[in-house]
Design a protein around this motif. Structure first.
Motif, short mmCIF file in Angstrom:
data_model
loop_
_atom_site.label_atom_id
_atom_site.label_comp_id
_atom_site.label_asym_id
_atom_site.label_seq_id
_atom_site.Cartn_x
_atom_site.Cartn_y
_atom_site.Cartn_z
N ALA A 268 28.63 72.28 45.08
CA ALA A 268 28.76 71.53 43.84
C ALA A 268 28.55 70.10 42.84
O ALA A 268 27.07 69.40 42.13
N LEU A 269 29.37 69.25 43.34
CA LEU A 269 29.15 67.97 43.25
C LEU A 269 28.43 67.52 43.95
O LEU A 269 27.01 66.07 42.65
N GLN A 270 27.41 67.38 44.65
CA GLN A 270 25.76 67.12 45.10
C GLN A 270 25.61 66.87 44.16
O GLN A 270 24.38 66.43 44.26
N ALA A 271 25.09 68.60 43.87
CA ALA A 271 23.76 68.74 42.78
C ALA A 271 24.10 68.56 41.69
O ALA A 271 23.09 67.79 40.69
N LEU A 272 25.16 68.80 41.12
CA LEU A 272 26.46 67.83 39.75
C LEU A 272 24.82 66.34 39.90
O LEU A 272 24.40 65.99 38.66
N ASN A 273 25.56 65.38 40.32
CA ASN A 273 24.75 64.33 40.85
C ASN A 273 23.97 64.25 41.25
O ASN A 273 23.15 62.77 40.88
N SER A 274 22.72 64.61 41.53
CA SER A 274 21.26 64.68 41.37
C SER A 274 21.16 64.64 40.79
O SER A 274 19.68 63.83 40.89
N LEU A 275 21.58 64.80 39.00
CA LEU A 275 21.14 65.02 38.33
C LEU A 275 20.49 63.69 37.66
O LEU A 275 19.78 63.13 36.57
N GLY A 276 21.15 62.69 38.08
CA GLY A 276 21.19 61.37 37.69
C GLY A 276 21.82 61.11 36.41
O GLY A 276 22.33 61.77 35.44
N LEU A 277 21.89 59.66 35.96
CA LEU A 277 22.06 59.41 34.20
C LEU A 277 21.18 60.04 33.42
O LEU A 277 20.03 60.08 33.42
N LYS A 278 22.29 60.69 32.30
CA LYS A 278 21.08 60.72 30.57
C LYS A 278 20.96 59.84 30.33
O LYS A 278 21.92 58.47 30.19
N ILE A 279 19.83 59.26 29.57
CA ILE A 279 19.68 58.08 29.04
C ILE A 279 19.74 58.28 27.80
O ILE A 279 19.10 59.56 26.55
N PRO A 280 20.99 57.98 27.20
CA PRO A 280 21.21 57.44 25.92
C PRO A 280 19.51 57.06 24.73
O PRO A 280 19.22 56.43 25.28
N PRO A 281 19.68 56.98 23.41
CA PRO A 281 18.78 56.20 22.48
C PRO A 281 19.16 54.79 22.59
O PRO A 281 20.45 54.50 23.13
N THR A 282 18.08 54.11 22.40
CA THR A 282 18.32 52.91 22.50
C THR A 282 19.21 51.82 21.77
O THR A 282 19.12 52.51 20.36
N VAL A 283 20.20 51.06 22.07
CA VAL A 283 21.19 50.46 20.65
C VAL A 283 20.12 49.27 19.83
O VAL A 283 19.53 48.54 20.19
N PRO A 284 19.89 49.39 18.43
CA PRO A 284 19.33 48.90 17.72
C PRO A 284 20.00 47.66 18.03
O PRO A 284 21.48 47.47 17.96
N VAL A 285 19.75 46.08 17.56
CA VAL A 285 20.34 44.64 17.24
C VAL A 285 19.73 44.53 16.33
O VAL A 285 18.87 44.64 15.77
N ILE A 286 20.30 44.19 15.95
CA ILE A 286 21.02 43.85 14.55
C ILE A 286 20.65 41.88 14.02
O ILE A 286 21.03 41.53 14.79
#
Length: 635
Positions: A268-286
């Motif tokens: 189960a852990l291998q299956a979960l880790n195979s999903l990779g990282l979820k990409i969050p929205p871009t950080v705005p540069v002020i």
């Protein structure tokens, strides 16, 4: 029930009842044979059936289960260590570690939906804890939020209350004279069909883990979820916002027939880790001007919180930069950026070294530095050049102590409820106004300790490494001797001063932004925060100043060593001072505060708001401190 004050085995003194049920009673106790009489947890079990024929069966089960718990506790820090087991008058007792933390019922609240990333993080923690048990062919049998503890000092999930122990309390003699277990071990909603029939398997635990994930996404208790009448599968997707990939993993975890599930925690852990990282929205540069006096950052992630319990068995913030700090324009992302030191290096040396008479206000000098900002997955988005003031006290033999001028201001202390896996003791978030003060540019080094105290208690030797294995009492004594040496009133910072200085005008979990990486902070890189990847675990301290500082010019406020603060421990901020002073009234005088995380802890522990308690005499190779001093004038 066992009365408070009872001494078991002439060693374990009962403090109070923690819980009880059909399987037995659980007590908080103290181990009188160990120094300091540390807390422990005693589980009291006795067979339900008084028939003498039950006792030999219960005894064999008790001894067998004790061996399992001894073995698992030695192999994994995610399972409480069994320190003793004994029998008295046909009743059985387990003694295990006291776990300071809070169970997952405080995170999985009915009606509250967690984000997909939060749930993935929770499941990963559970499966990592469960993996050792499964590798030893041990089925937990009662995976549920109440049996999963979020340990306070490192944020790891600890697996408690193995179901096999409960069999001792349910043994009966049936009408045919056979000894049987009178009830199915497990909790409705979390147990699959084969376990309900008394035939649990390793993948029965996986079903429970999957149901916890679904509960987190939907905010619905598992026993309230509908089933498909044709195949017995749980119907849940229409109540959750979830990616199809993660939903498929959860669906496989909770298949009605055990043969269609992941067969153990590793799978189960291998299956979960195979999903990779979820990409969050871009950080705005002020955009910035050459001279910056105001800076606001958008917080990206919304997460849930945790606090305190006992385990047993098996953005309103300081918005004015110091007037003497001038920040350069943002460096475009594609230009070369600051590359932090990956290995220890020598402490940075200022270009000027003032000589300060002890009876005069210190002469201030400027130093330049570079600080960086990262996005939610740990990538450096920009760098900033800055300048601030400091003075330096001479400790003799070429050893100096650099103190950075921290201008006063107002900030929000504690963490917002949206901060990832926060602690309840970081609440309520409240406004605090801090007066100007000076704070050590670095944690106190071994060279500085040696110059003042004449010895070196550290485990990881190096003149420019932080001194460690020092207690709160030791740190206070150092401040007293340092004050005598320099003529200034050196002290430990208050908790409010420490957090104000750490945040340096930010309101994100870390002064670098939403997360950290081992390229920026010395911590256990195996346990990242938010969407940051795993990284290096150095397993020791590093020289101070090896990583970029915050916007106040302070180094190592995150990681390397925990830092003692002056305050007495309070469980939350109700009634806390609002003037930045140390909170020494009330609370629990047996404990003092540490802040900032350390080389041997996870990223979560390094957050600006994270706080832990320890007894003032405790010494750890992860504990150090930095000093503060209040000026007689405004810098």
């Amino acid at each position: 029930m066992i009365p408070a004050g009872t001494l078991l085995r002439n060693r374990y003194q009962i403090i109070k009842l923690l819980g009880y049920g059909g399987f037995g009673d659980t007590y908080l106790a103290q181990d009188k044979d160990l120094p300091g009489h540390p807390f422990c947890v005693v589980k009291h079990l006795k067979p339900k059936d008084p028939n003498p024929a039950v006792l030999p069966i219960a005894r064999r089960l008790f001894e067998s289960e004790a061996q399992v718990l001894y073995k698992l506790g030695q192999k994994s820090e995610r399972i409480p260590t069994l320190s003793a087991h004994f029998e008295e008058k046909g009743e059985f007792y387990f003694v295990q570690d006291f776990i300071d933390g809070e169970d997952l019922t405080k995170e999985l609240i009915p009606g509250r939906r967690l984000s997909e990333q939060q749930v993935r993080d929770i499941l990963q923690g559970i499966l990592e804890a469960l993996e050792i048990a499964h590798q030893n062919n041990v089925i937990h049998r009662d995976i549920k939020p109440a049996n999963l503890m979020r340990r306070k000092d490192d944020g790891q999930i600890v697996l408690i209350d193995f179901g096999a122990v409960k069999e001792i309390g349910t043994l009966i003699i049936n009408s045919q004279g056979q000894t049987t277990v009178s009830v199915v071990v497990g909790t409705h909603g979390y147990i699959p069909s084969e376990q309900a029939r008394g035939k649990p398997k390793l993948c029965s635990d996986i079903y429970a883990v999957g149901m916890i994930g679904i509960q987190g996404l939907t905010g619905i208790s598992p026993d309230q979820l509908p089933e498909n009448p044709n195949n017995g599968e749980v119907i849940w997707r229409n109540n959750a916002q979830v990616s199809s990939e993660f939903a498929a993993v959860l669906d496989k975890m909770v298949r009605d027939h055990f043969s269609q599930r992941y067969q153990n925690a590793t799978d189960a852990l291998q299956a979960l880790n195979s999903l990779g990282l979820k990409i969050p929205p871009t950080v705005p540069v002020i955009p910035q001007q050459n001279t910056v006096t105001r800076r606001n950052w958008l917080q990206l992630a919304a997460f849930g919180g945790v606090g305190f319990v006992v385990a047993v068995i098996s953005k309103d913030f300081w918005n004015k930069q110091p007037e003497n700090v001038v920040l350069a324009k943002e460096t475009p992302l594609r230009e070369p950026i600051y590359t932090p030191t990956l290995e220890p290096k020598s402490t940075p040396t200022p270009t000027e070294t003032p000589t300060t008479p002890s009876n005069e206000n210190p002469k201030l000098f400027y130093f330049d530095f570079t600080t960086v900002t990262v996005n939610s997955w740990g990538e450096i988005m920009n760098r900033r050049q800055a300048q601030t003031q400091f003075f330096k006290d001479n400790l003799g033999n070429g050893v100096g102590l650099e103190m950075v001028a921290i201008q006063g201001g107002t900030f929000m202390m504690g963490s917002p409820e949206t901060e990832a896996i926060r602690e309840s003791d970081e609440s309520p978030q409240h406004q605090v106004t801090v007066k100007p003060f000076y704070l050590g540019k670095y944690p106190v080094t071994q060279a500085q300790w040696q110059a003042v105290m004449g010895n070196n208690p550290s485990n990881f030797i190096g003149n420019n490494r932080p001194v460690e294995t020092v207690s709160w009492d030791d740190a206070v004594q150092f401040c007293q001797k340092l004050s005598q040496l320099t003529g200034r009133n050196y002290r430990l910072p208050s908790e409010a001063e420490w957090e104000y200085a750490c945040r340096a005008g930010t309101s994100t979990p870390f002064y670098f932004g939403e997360t950290i990486t081992p390229d920026l902070v010395n911590y256990d890189g195996n346990y990242p925060y938010a969407w940051a990847p795993k990284g290096k675990y150095r397993e020791q301290t590093t020289d101070v100043g090896s990583f970029p500082p915050n916007a106040f010019g302070l180094y190592d406020m995150h990681g390397n060593v925990w830092e003692w603060c002056l305050d007495v421990w309070h469980q939350n901020y109700n009634g806390a001072p609002k003037d930045g002073s140390a909170w020494e009234a009330g609370g629990n005088s047996q404990y003092r505060l540490r802040r900032g995380g350390s080389w041997d802890r996870n990223a979560r522990s390094c957050r600006c708001a994270n706080r832990v308690r320890h007894q003032p005499g405790d010494r750890w190779s992860s504990s150090g401190f930095r000093v503060a001093v209040s000026p007689g004038f405004s810098p």
